[in-house]
Scaffold this motif. Structure first.
Motif, PDB file in Angstrom:
ATOM      1  N   VAL A  28      -1.109  21.027  -4.726  1.00  0.00           N
ATOM      2  CA  VAL A  28      -0.195  20.178  -3.952  1.00  0.00           C
ATOM      3  C   VAL A  28       0.518  19.252  -4.916  1.00  0.00           C
ATOM      4  O   VAL A  28      -0.127  18.571  -5.724  1.00  0.00           O
ATOM      5  N   PRO A  29       1.863  19.201  -4.895  1.00  0.00           N
ATOM      6  CA  PRO A  29       2.587  18.322  -5.809  1.00  0.00           C
ATOM      7  C   PRO A  29       2.166  16.867  -5.633  1.00  0.00           C
ATOM      8  O   PRO A  29       1.927  16.399  -4.508  1.00  0.00           O
ATOM      9  N   THR A  30       2.080  16.155  -6.742  1.00  0.00           N
ATOM     10  CA  THR A  30       1.667  14.754  -6.703  1.00  0.00           C
ATOM     11  C   THR A  30       2.539  13.908  -5.778  1.00  0.00           C
ATOM     12  O   THR A  30       2.014  13.056  -5.050  1.00  0.00           O
ATOM     13  N   PRO A  31       3.890  14.078  -5.766  1.00  0.00           N
ATOM     14  CA  PRO A  31       4.692  13.268  -4.836  1.00  0.00           C
ATOM     15  C   PRO A  31       4.278  13.419  -3.379  1.00  0.00           C
ATOM     16  O   PRO A  31       4.260  12.434  -2.634  1.00  0.00           O
ATOM     17  N   LEU A  32       3.918  14.640  -2.952  1.00  0.00           N
ATOM     18  CA  LEU A  32       3.473  14.837  -1.576  1.00  0.00           C
ATOM     19  C   LEU A  32       2.155  14.121  -1.314  1.00  0.00           C
ATOM     20  O   LEU A  32       1.948  13.539  -0.244  1.00  0.00           O
ATOM     21  N   VAL A  33       1.246  14.173  -2.287  1.00  0.00           N
ATOM     22  CA  VAL A  33      -0.025  13.461  -2.143  1.00  0.00           C
ATOM     23  C   VAL A  33       0.225  11.961  -2.027  1.00  0.00           C
ATOM     24  O   VAL A  33      -0.404  11.267  -1.221  1.00  0.00           O
ATOM     25  N   GLN A  34       1.156  11.447  -2.833  1.00  0.00           N
ATOM     26  CA  GLN A  34       1.465  10.016  -2.785  1.00  0.00           C
ATOM     27  C   GLN A  34       2.065   9.622  -1.439  1.00  0.00           C
ATOM     28  O   GLN A  34       1.757   8.554  -0.899  1.00  0.00           O
ATOM     29  N   ILE A  35       2.928  10.467  -0.890  1.00  0.00           N
ATOM     30  CA  ILE A  35       3.507  10.174   0.430  1.00  0.00           C
ATOM     31  C   ILE A  35       2.410  10.152   1.487  1.00  0.00           C
ATOM     32  O   ILE A  35       2.359   9.242   2.335  1.00  0.00           O
ATOM     33  N   MET A  36       1.512  11.148   1.452  1.00  0.00           N
ATOM     34  CA  MET A  36       0.432  11.191   2.441  1.00  0.00           C
ATOM     35  C   MET A  36      -0.504   9.992   2.294  1.00  0.00           C
ATOM     36  O   MET A  36      -0.933   9.404   3.295  1.00  0.00           O
ATOM     37  N   LEU A  37      -0.815   9.624   1.058  1.00  0.00           N
ATOM     38  CA  LEU A  37      -1.679   8.468   0.834  1.00  0.00           C
ATOM     39  C   LEU A  37      -1.010   7.187   1.319  1.00  0.00           C
ATOM     40  O   LEU A  37      -1.653   6.316   1.918  1.00  0.00           O
ATOM     41  N   GLY A  38       0.302   7.070   1.067  1.00  0.00           N
ATOM     42  CA  GLY A  38       1.038   5.913   1.563  1.00  0.00           C
ATOM     43  C   GLY A  38       1.021   5.837   3.080  1.00  0.00           C
ATOM     44  O   GLY A  38       0.894   4.753   3.664  1.00  0.00           O
ATOM     45  N   SER A  44      -3.739   2.594   8.352  1.00  0.00           N
ATOM     46  CA  SER A  44      -5.113   2.085   8.401  1.00  0.00           C
ATOM     47  C   SER A  44      -5.283   0.677   7.855  1.00  0.00           C
ATOM     48  O   SER A  44      -6.385   0.129   7.922  1.00  0.00           O
ATOM     49  N   THR A  45      -4.255   0.074   7.298  1.00  0.00           N
ATOM     50  CA  THR A  45      -4.393  -1.277   6.743  1.00  0.00           C
ATOM     51  C   THR A  45      -3.362  -2.205   7.354  1.00  0.00           C
ATOM     52  O   THR A  45      -2.441  -1.776   8.047  1.00  0.00           O
ATOM     53  N   SER A  46      -3.542  -3.474   7.049  1.00  0.00           N
ATOM     54  CA  SER A  46      -2.607  -4.476   7.554  1.00  0.00           C
ATOM     55  C   SER A  46      -1.480  -4.760   6.568  1.00  0.00           C
ATOM     56  O   SER A  46      -0.640  -5.615   6.830  1.00  0.00           O
ATOM     57  N   TYR A  47      -1.486  -4.064   5.432  1.00  0.00           N
ATOM     58  CA  TYR A  47      -0.441  -4.295   4.438  1.00  0.00           C
ATOM     59  C   TYR A  47       0.895  -3.754   4.938  1.00  0.00           C
ATOM     60  O   TYR A  47       0.998  -2.618   5.376  1.00  0.00           O
ATOM     61  N   ARG A  48       1.902  -4.580   4.878  1.00  0.00           N
ATOM     62  CA  ARG A  48       3.246  -4.174   5.250  1.00  0.00           C
ATOM     63  C   ARG A  48       4.221  -4.668   4.184  1.00  0.00           C
ATOM     64  O   ARG A  48       4.171  -5.825   3.787  1.00  0.00           O
ATOM     65  N   LEU A 287       5.448   4.050  -1.293  1.00  0.00           N
ATOM     66  CA  LEU A 287       6.206   3.207  -0.364  1.00  0.00           C
ATOM     67  C   LEU A 287       6.850   4.030   0.745  1.00  0.00           C
ATOM     68  O   LEU A 287       6.909   3.595   1.905  1.00  0.00           O
ATOM     69  N   LEU A 288       7.348   5.210   0.390  1.00  0.00           N
ATOM     70  CA  LEU A 288       7.919   6.087   1.426  1.00  0.00           C
ATOM     71  C   LEU A 288       6.859   6.399   2.477  1.00  0.00           C
ATOM     72  O   LEU A 288       7.114   6.314   3.694  1.00  0.00           O
ATOM     73  N   GLY A 289       5.661   6.772   2.021  1.00  0.00           N
ATOM     74  CA  GLY A 289       4.591   7.060   2.966  1.00  0.00           C
ATOM     75  C   GLY A 289       4.201   5.835   3.776  1.00  0.00           C
ATOM     76  O   GLY A 289       3.946   5.935   4.987  1.00  0.00           O
ATOM     77  N   GLU A 290       4.171   4.669   3.117  1.00  0.00           N
ATOM     78  CA  GLU A 290       3.792   3.438   3.817  1.00  0.00           C
ATOM     79  C   GLU A 290       4.809   3.059   4.886  1.00  0.00           C
ATOM     80  O   GLU A 290       4.455   2.486   5.930  1.00  0.00           O
TER      81      GLU A 290
END
Length: 546
Positions: A28-38, A44-48, A287-290
């Motif tokens: 899986v390309p790293t950018p896709l993993v980063q989007i999913m993690l974001g 799941s968090t209160s960070y905005r 950030l895109l994922g977030e």
């Protein structure tokens, strides 16, 4: 304090995403993993993260574009310059105009200026995402060089078009003649500012280093400040800060050739810039994922802007835009390759062959959208000049985010299939050029050692002692000259010996490092001595692993 916590949290997410992409059984390309993690972080968090468009543009784009311009292979870029320019300028203009009209026709509720702005931000490509996708099947070097050159230039041209589209949306007017005149100023002065700032900065630090010595930390800081200084100065005089950052990076290559820094400075600087590139690209995708949960939460309200009610329409719009981009790029790449072959036949009398459809398809799908697209769409202002909300801003962000994700997914599936077994036109070998350069460098080294021998002998006496020491060093250089100046068979044998010597040296270095670790654990060597010796071993290993 909250802002600092968010930054640290995003950096941690980038680190975790890099590890996860290597752990997953599928490539899986790293950018896709980063989007999913974001997206997980956003759910799941209160960070905005409240993104300020101007601050986002300043923090992310100048260093990334500067580094692209600095590191891109200049000779390879010039070799395929016509193809690169056709893709980076001609295709961008066609994309902005064609896709802008198509998007406005498809979504009448989106003003034409905003449709052009969206078309402008989806026109730049991202070679970093492509290289991550094609990790399973290496991309041919020439294709990667073309993609890198295209990305460097279309980042700038696409973002300049975005600037004009946003201005038209803010003012409500657009004049083609005024835009052309403005473009000449924006582009020309922006390029000149980047060149001027880089030359002035590198000359100043070279002058200081020559007279007062060089400090690696300050040299690295100067290289970090150049893209921001170029960008801010160009924007201050209403020129293109984007083009200033690009031209500053390109100029940095040539400025560094004549004003070389110390070897330790260059090594540390490369490490710093590698880290910055990894962090900034990763943060953009995280950030895109977030932002996705908030974007999707407002999808129901966003789709109402289009005159429909089902959120599935947004997915259809994304697929239509991605499909149109691929089709447009496929047609342009085919025509561009055809023109290149026609020029070659006219120049060299070569036989004309139709472009391989797999090559055209691979080049088309390699036009993946990534960090620059997201950075560009997030710079769309929040409000108009009169304080009213910017029309269809959320819709544009949603569609741009969808284009990034869908293009990544399509390319990650199709590119490895298309690239497997694909052969590019043969490239001339650089081995002869490398051998000649090594011979000339070795001859220059021998002359310098001989001069040093004579100077020491005249000043200190004991000429035999200096001659013996110098001979041992010169023998290494003479061996290099002999191994690269003989017959083809002798040269091939010498290269095989070089590879074997490298493997043996690496094995020895690994053993030395293991022994050093044991000595430190047994408290037989102090930490200061251990750090010095480990640093030497690291430098040797880096040399032989190049």
């Amino acid at each position: 304090m909250e802002a600092v916590s968010i930054v640290l949290f995003l950096l941690l997410a980038v680190v975790v995403s890099g590890s996860l992409s290597r752990m997953l059984p599928l490539s899986v390309p790293t950018p896709l993993v980063q989007i999913m993690l974001g997206a997980v972080i956003g759910l799941s968090t209160s960070y905005r993260v409240e993104l300020d468009p101007e601050l986002f543009l300043l923090l992310f784009l100048p260093p990334l574009l500067f580094l692209d311009g600095w590191r891109i292979p200049k000779d390879e870029l010039l070799k395929d310059l016509s193809t690169v320019v056709e893709l980076a300028l001609g295709l961008v203009l066609l994309t902005v105009i064609g896709m802008g009209l198509f998007i406005h026709w498809m979504i009448p509720a989106m003003p034409l200026a905003v449709a052009f702005a969206l078309a402008a931000v989806v026109s730049p490509t991202d070679p970093i995402a492509v290289s991550a996708i094609a990790a399973r099947v290496p991309i041919p070097k020439r294709m990667m060089h073309i993609l890198e050159g295209e990305s460097l230039l279309n980042d700038a041209s696409g973002l300049v078009c975005l600037r004009f589209a946003i201005t038209a949306a803010l003012t409500g007017t657009f004049s083609a003649s005024a835009a052309a005149t403005s473009f000449l100023w924006v582009a020309g002065i922006g390029l000149a500012v980047g060149v001027g700032v880089t030359i002035a900065a590198t000359r100043a630090k070279a002058w200081v280093s020559k007279r007062f010595g060089e400090e690696s930390g300050s040299q690295i800081l100067v290289s970090l400040l150049i893209p921001f200084g170029s960008y801010l100065l160009a924007e201050h005089i209403h020129a293109s800060g984007i083009l200033a950052a690009v031209s500053a990076g390109v100029t940095m290559t040539f400025a560094e050739i004549s004003r070389q820094a110390l070897a330790t400075t260059r090594m540390r600087r490369n490490s710093v810039w590698d880290t910055i590139q990894f962090a900034l690209n990763g943060i953009i995708f995280v950030l895109l994922g977030e932002q996705l949960p908030a974007i999707l939460a407002g999808a129901k309200a966003t789709v109402l802007l289009t005159g429909h009610h089902g959120t599935g329409w947004l997915g259809l719009y994304v697929l239509a835009i991605v499909g149109s981009l691929i089709a447009l790029r496929f047609g342009w790449v085919w025509v561009s390759l055809r023109l290149t072959l026609l020029r070659r036949r006219h120049r060299d009398g070569a036989t004309l062959h139709s472009p391989d459809w797999r090559l055209v398809a691979a080049m088309s799908l390699a036009g993946v959208r990534g960090a620059i697209t997201l950075a560009g769409v997030l710079t769309i202002p929040l409000t108009l000049n009169d304080g009213a909300p910017f029309p269809a801003r959320d819709l544009a962000i949603f569609l741009a985010a969808g284009v990034i994700i869908v293009s990544l997914v399509i390319a990650s599936v199709a590119l490895p299939i298309l690239l497997k077994g694909l052969t590019m036109p043969p490239e001339p070998s650089l081995q002869a050029e490398e051998d000649a350069a090594r011979v000339l460098a070795a001859e220059a080294a021998i002359r310098a050692i001989e001069r040093s021998q004579h100077d020491l002998a005249e000043r200190e006496g004991n000429a035999d002692f200096y001659a013996a020491a110098g001979t041992r060093v010169m023998d290494l250089y003479r061996e290099r000259i002999d191994s690269r100046s003989g017959s083809a068979k002798a040269t091939a044998e010498a290269r095989l010996q070089d590879r074997l010597e490298r493997d043996f040296r690496l094995a020895g270095i690994q053993a030395e490092r293991a022994s050093m670790i044991d000595l430190v654990r047994d408290r037989r060597v102090g930490s200061t001595t251990a750090q010095k010796l480990m640093r030497e071993l690291d430098l040797l290993e880096a040399r032989y692993r190049v």
